[in-house]
Enzyme design. Structure first.
Site, short mmCIF file in Angstrom:
data_model
loop_
_atom_site.label_atom_id
_atom_site.label_comp_id
_atom_site.label_asym_id
_atom_site.label_seq_id
_atom_site.Cartn_x
_atom_site.Cartn_y
_atom_site.Cartn_z
N LYS A 63 1.04 -0.60 0.15
CA LYS A 63 -0.02 0.38 0.39
C LYS A 63 1.12 0.89 -0.39
O LYS A 63 0.62 2.72 -0.59
CB LYS A 63 -0.98 0.20 1.35
CG LYS A 63 -2.00 -0.90 0.93
CD LYS A 63 -2.93 -1.19 2.59
CE LYS A 63 -3.56 -2.73 2.32
NZ LYS A 63 -4.26 -3.03 3.46
N GLN A 107 -4.35 -1.43 9.95
CA GLN A 107 -4.70 -2.78 9.54
C GLN A 107 -4.85 -3.77 10.22
O GLN A 107 -4.03 -3.61 11.74
CB GLN A 107 -2.91 -3.44 8.66
CG GLN A 107 -2.72 -4.28 7.97
CD GLN A 107 -2.72 -4.84 6.89
OE1 GLN A 107 -3.55 -3.83 5.85
NE2 GLN A 107 -4.25 -5.53 6.65
N ASP A 130 -11.12 2.53 4.42
CA ASP A 130 -11.35 1.17 4.78
C ASP A 130 -13.11 1.62 4.12
O ASP A 130 -13.06 0.26 4.50
CB ASP A 130 -10.74 0.64 5.44
CG ASP A 130 -9.37 -0.11 5.98
OD1 ASP A 130 -9.90 -0.77 4.48
OD2 ASP A 130 -8.39 -0.34 6.73
N1 GUN Z 1 -7.29 -7.09 6.77
C1 GUN Z 1 -7.41 -7.37 5.95
N2 GUN Z 1 -7.53 -6.24 4.67
C2 GUN Z 1 -8.13 -5.60 5.40
C3 GUN Z 1 -7.87 -4.30 4.91
O1 GUN Z 1 -8.91 -4.53 3.99
N3 GUN Z 1 -8.29 -3.08 5.36
C4 GUN Z 1 -7.21 -3.33 6.64
N4 GUN Z 1 -7.42 -1.71 7.00
N5 GUN Z 1 -6.82 -4.46 6.67
C5 GUN Z 1 -7.04 -5.62 6.74
#
Ligand code: GUN
Length: 296
Positions: A63, A107, A130
Site C-alpha cells: 500500500k 491494518q 477502509d
Molecule cells: N486486513 C485484511 N483486509 C484488510 C483491509 O482491507 N483493510 C485493513 N485495514 N485491514 C485488512
C-alpha cells in the site's frame, strides 16, 4: 452509495475469461494520479501496522509503495505487538488532526489486547480509508454516500468496467465478514440490483446454492469450500481468497478448474488483490477532495 466509473477499455485488462485485476488496477491508479495532478491535490495516506504478522507487513508495504508511486503523501507507523489501545489511539488522534492526511488505515487483525472497535471508531469518518467506521457502514446500508470497504468496492468496479450485467442476477456471497462479505452483499443488492444469498461457515449444502449463482463471490477464507464442478455454466466467479499453498498464492477456488464453466473468473494472484489497493487509493483521493471542498 456510488460505484465509480473509470472508463478503462476492457481490452487493456479483460483477457478471454480472465478478469485481470492487476492490469485494471494499474490503469485506475494512472487515472487517479493524473486527475490529482490536474486538480493540484496531494492526497495523504497514513497506515498503521501493529505487530509483525508477515501477511500484514506485505499488505502495508505494498500500500505504501503504491501510494508513494502515485505522488501521494504517505506515512507508515509500525508499532510493537505489545502496544496498548491508548498508544494506538494517540497515533490515530494525531493523524485525525493532521491536514496533510486524508486517508487513515489501521491494518487488521490487531493484537488481541487492543480494542479494535474503539480504534476504528476513533478514525474520523471523513478520513476513513477502509469504510470500517460505523458511520460509513451505516451509510452503505442506507444507500447514502460514504466510504465503502476497498475489496467489495474493487469487485463492483471490476464488474462495471467489464460491462457485466448484474441486474436481476442471482449473486451468491460466501462469507459474512464486516470487511468483505457483508458490504459485498449490500453492494450487489443496492448497486448491482442482484438477488443476493449470503453463505457462511454454518450454511448447509453450499454447493447446491452456488450451482444457482450467476455471480459467485468467494470471501470465505476457506480453501476448497466450493466444488468447482458445481459452478453454474456461464457464471462469473470472483475469488477474494488468499492462501499460501506450497509457497504459491492461491484463492478459495482453483480457477483453472472453473474455466470450462465460467464466462469470467478472477485469477489469484492478479485478480481482486490489486484492486483492493487501487480502491484504498481511490478512497483516500476522494476523501482529500471532499475535505478540501473540491468536486470529484
Ligand atoms: N486486513 C485484511 N483486509 C484488510 C483491509 O482491507 N483493510 C485493513 N485495514 N485491514 C485488512
Amino acid at each position: 452509495m456510488h460505484i465509480p466509473s473509470f472508463q478503462i477499455d476492457p481490452s487493456a485488462w479483460v483477457d478471454g475469461k480472465y478478469l485481470r485485476g492487476k492490469e485494471l488496477a494499474g490503469e485506475i491508479r494512472k487515472k487517479i494520479r493524473d486527475e490529482a495532478t490536474r486538480k493540484g491535490v496531494v492526497p495523504g495516506l497514513a497506515a498503521l501496522l501493529v505487530g509483525n504478522d508477515p501477511a500484514s507487513e506485505i499488505y502495508v508495504s505494498s500500500k505504501e509503495k503504491n501510494a508513494s508511486e502515485m505522488g501521494f503523501y504517505s506515512i507508515v507507523n509500525k508499532m510493537p505487538q505489545t502496544s496498548t489501545t491508548e498508544e494506538i489511539l494517540e497515533i490515530v488522534d494525531a493523524w485525525n488532526a493532521d491536514d496533510k492526511i486524508h486517508g487513515i488505515l489501521v491494518q487488521l487483525p490487531l493484537p488481541r489486547q487492543i480494542d479494535e472497535a474503539r480504534v476504528l471508531q476513533t478514525i474520523l469518518p471523513e478520513k476513513d480509508a477502509d469504510g470500517f467506521h460505523y458511520e460509513n457502514m451505516g451509510r452503505l446500508m442506507a444507500k447514502a454516500d460514504g466510504t465503502v470497504a476497498c475489496t467489495p468496492l474493487g469487485v463492483m468496479v471490476m464488474l462495471k468496467e467489464a460491462g457485466i450485467e448484474t441486474t436481476g442476477k442471482n449473486a451468491v456471497v460466501l462469507g459474512r465478514s464486516n470487511i468483505v462479505g457483508k458490504p459485498m452483499a449490500q453492494l450487489l443488492l443496492d448497486g448491482g440490483n442482484c438477488t443476493v444469498t449470503v453463505c457462511h461457515s454454518r450454511t448447509k449444502n453450499i454447493n447446491d446454492i452456488i450451482s444457482q449463482a450467476d455471480i459467485l463471490v468467494s470471501a470465505m477464507g476457506v480453501r476448497g469450500i466450493v466444488d468447482e464442478s458445481r459452478i453454474k455454466p456461464g457464471s462469473v466467479v470472483i475469488d477474494v481468497g488468499m492462501h499460501r499453498v506450497d509457497g504459491k498464492l492461491k484463492g478459495d477456488l482453483d480457477y483453472e478448474k472453473t474455466l470450462d464453466k465460467v464466462s469470467y473468473v478472477t485469477p489469484v494472484p492478479g485478480g481482486v488483490g490489486p484492486m483492493t489497493i487501487a480502491m484504498l487509493l481511490y478512497n483516500t483521493y476522494r476523501n482529500a477532495l471532499s475535505l478540501k471542498g473540491i468536486q470529484l
